[in-house]
Design an enzyme around this catalytic site. Structure first.
Site, short mmCIF file in Angstrom:
data_model
loop_
_atom_site.label_atom_id
_atom_site.label_comp_id
_atom_site.label_asym_id
_atom_site.label_seq_id
_atom_site.Cartn_x
_atom_site.Cartn_y
_atom_site.Cartn_z
N HIS A 127 6.62 -7.71 -1.22
CA HIS A 127 5.56 -8.18 -2.11
C HIS A 127 5.18 -7.16 -3.17
CE1 HIS A 127 4.33 -11.31 1.19
NE2 HIS A 127 5.42 -11.61 0.55
N ASP A 157 0.79 -1.23 0.00
CA ASP A 157 0.00 0.00 0.00
C ASP A 157 0.82 1.29 0.00
OD1 ASP A 157 0.82 0.26 2.75
OD2 ASP A 157 -0.91 -0.93 3.39
N SER A 215 0.29 -12.45 10.43
CA SER A 215 -0.04 -13.78 10.96
C SER A 215 1.18 -14.70 10.84
CB SER A 215 -1.22 -14.37 10.20
OG SER A 215 -0.88 -14.50 8.83
N CYS A 240 3.87 -5.17 -17.02
CA CYS A 240 3.44 -6.02 -18.12
C CYS A 240 4.07 -7.39 -17.94
CB CYS A 240 3.87 -5.42 -19.47
SG CYS A 240 3.61 -6.60 -20.81
N CYS A 283 3.35 -3.93 -25.84
CA CYS A 283 3.44 -5.23 -26.53
C CYS A 283 2.12 -6.00 -26.56
CB CYS A 283 4.52 -6.10 -25.89
SG CYS A 283 4.03 -6.82 -24.32
P1 NAD Z 1 -2.40 -11.48 7.47
O1 NAD Z 1 -3.71 -11.01 6.97
O2 NAD Z 1 -2.06 -12.91 7.26
O3 NAD Z 1 -2.31 -11.22 9.05
C1 NAD Z 1 -2.59 -9.98 9.62
C2 NAD Z 1 -2.51 -10.15 11.13
O4 NAD Z 1 -2.60 -8.85 11.71
C3 NAD Z 1 -3.65 -10.98 11.71
O5 NAD Z 1 -3.11 -12.00 12.54
C4 NAD Z 1 -4.48 -9.98 12.53
O6 NAD Z 1 -5.00 -10.53 13.70
C5 NAD Z 1 -3.45 -8.92 12.85
N1 NAD Z 1 -4.00 -7.57 12.99
C6 NAD Z 1 -4.85 -6.93 12.16
N2 NAD Z 1 -5.08 -5.68 12.56
C7 NAD Z 1 -4.36 -5.52 13.71
C8 NAD Z 1 -4.18 -4.43 14.60
N3 NAD Z 1 -4.76 -3.25 14.40
N4 NAD Z 1 -3.40 -4.61 15.70
C9 NAD Z 1 -2.79 -5.83 15.94
N5 NAD Z 1 -2.91 -6.87 15.09
C10 NAD Z 1 -3.68 -6.73 13.99
O7 NAD Z 1 -1.31 -10.51 6.91
P2 NAD Z 1 0.17 -10.81 6.41
O8 NAD Z 1 0.86 -11.72 7.38
O9 NAD Z 1 0.77 -9.51 6.07
O10 NAD Z 1 -0.01 -11.64 5.05
C11 NAD Z 1 -0.96 -11.27 4.10
C12 NAD Z 1 -0.47 -10.97 2.70
O11 NAD Z 1 -1.43 -10.12 2.15
C13 NAD Z 1 0.81 -10.22 2.60
O12 NAD Z 1 1.59 -10.95 1.76
C14 NAD Z 1 0.47 -8.87 1.94
O13 NAD Z 1 1.21 -8.71 0.75
C15 NAD Z 1 -0.96 -8.96 1.54
N6 NAD Z 1 -1.86 -7.83 1.99
C16 NAD Z 1 -1.41 -6.53 2.00
C17 NAD Z 1 -2.26 -5.55 2.41
C18 NAD Z 1 -1.77 -4.12 2.41
O14 NAD Z 1 -0.92 -3.77 1.60
N7 NAD Z 1 -2.24 -3.26 3.33
C19 NAD Z 1 -3.56 -5.83 2.83
C20 NAD Z 1 -4.00 -7.18 2.80
C21 NAD Z 1 -3.12 -8.17 2.38
#
Ligand code: NAD
Length: 251
Positions: free
Chosen positions: A123, A108, A198, A131, A159
């Site tokens: 990521h 983001d 997570s 592309c 392309c």
């Molecule tokens: P995930 O969704 O697997 O885990 C997020 C964790 O954060 C959860 O365990 C949740 O309980 C915890 N959480 C959420 N809000 C919280 C808060 N305010 N305070 C404390 N804990 C909180 O996320 P991940 O491990 O980053 O893996 C997900 C994949 O998804 C990543 O590879 C990422 O690229 C992508 N993703 C990115 C975005 C973004 O750019 N904002 C959003 C969604 C998914």
């Protein structure tokens, strides 16, 4: 150990640290209005079908998957989100004289918007298109303008091949240079923090183990348990936007 005790231990570790490695996950941005994937209100629970959009094989073979993916991107909360107190606290930590390397799994761009300059985007980024044929990269707004004018699956202007956001989908490799930079920062750190993840997505999650095997103390800030809690020196289960400013204030 309760959260207050873990907060005190975490602040002590950070105070003494010279090199800090931070692994950031989607939980960092939920307080900016961007849902995570696996949290209680995550996308996998509210819209399980969305997983296909993140599968590179489905994306390449099905035009309908690409159409849905572009509609999701067009209405994504990422487009209007602003950094929250957690992002700002992390930017402040980097100004404390320590070497702070932030490796984010987020796409983001909010950590950079908060003022951090040294961010490794494991990521990729939502803010560029790529592309899949010739590798041409450009700002995402150009694709959004084409969608606004009625195109459903815009192709590469150079392309004619398929376009995506410049992000790593399930089934794709991470950029080896970015991963290697994160790996070295994790291996060399005094303290590693894993924030809002997570810790279920590899190879990013494995960086916690790299830090711990290199002698670094691990602090985990996440609302839910993770597979790495057992090797952490401190686990803090409180909202990130509340606890990260407290942690940084105490060093
Ligand atoms: P995930 O969704 O697997 O885990 C997020 C964790 O954060 C959860 O365990 C949740 O309980 C915890 N959480 C959420 N809000 C919280 C808060 N305010 N305070 C404390 N804990 C909180 O996320 P991940 O491990 O980053 O893996 C997900 C994949 O998804 C990543 O590879 C990422 O690229 C992508 N993703 C990115 C975005 C973004 O750019 N904002 C959003 C969604 C998914």
């Amino acid at each position: 150990m309760d959260s207050d005790e873990a907060l005190t231990i975490g602040a002590g570790l950070l105070r003494a640290a010279r090199r800090v490695f931070v692994l950031v996950g989607a939980g960092m941005s939920t307080e900016s209005g961007i849902p995570d994937f696996r949290g209680p209100r995550g996308l996998w629970r509210t819209n399980p079908a969305a997983q296909r959009v993140f599968d590179i094989d489905a994306y390449l073979s099905e035009r309908e998957v690409r159409r849905v993916a572009w509609q999701m991107r067009l209405s994504s909360p990422i487009r209007t989100a602003r950094p929250n107190a957690g992002h700002l606290a992390l930017a402040t930590l980097a100004e404390s004289g320590r070497t702070v390397t932030i490796a984010t799994q987020n796409i983001d761009g909010l950590q950079q918007m908060a003022g951090s300059s040294d961010v490794l985007e494991l990521h990729g980024t939502f803010w560029r298109s790529v592309c899949l044929g010739c590798g041409d990269r450009r700002g995402i707004e150009e694709v959004f303008r084409r969608l606004d004018s009625g195109e459903e699956d815009p192709d590469c202007r150079a392309c004619g091949a398929i376009l995506r956001t410049d992000t790593v989908a399930f089934g794709q490799e991470l950029d080896p240079d970015v991963l290697s930079a994160a790996w070295h920062a994790a291996a060399d750190c005094d303290v590693a923090m894993a924030i809002g993840s997570s810790l279920g997505v590899h190879p990013a999650a494995g960086l916690c183990e790299v830090a711990a095997s290199g002698g670094g103390d691990l602090i985990i800030l996440n609302a839910e348990p993770t597979p790495y809690d057992d090797i952490a020196t401190a686990v803090i289960r409180r909202p990130i936007g509340e606890v990260l400013p407290l942690l940084v204030d105490r060093i």
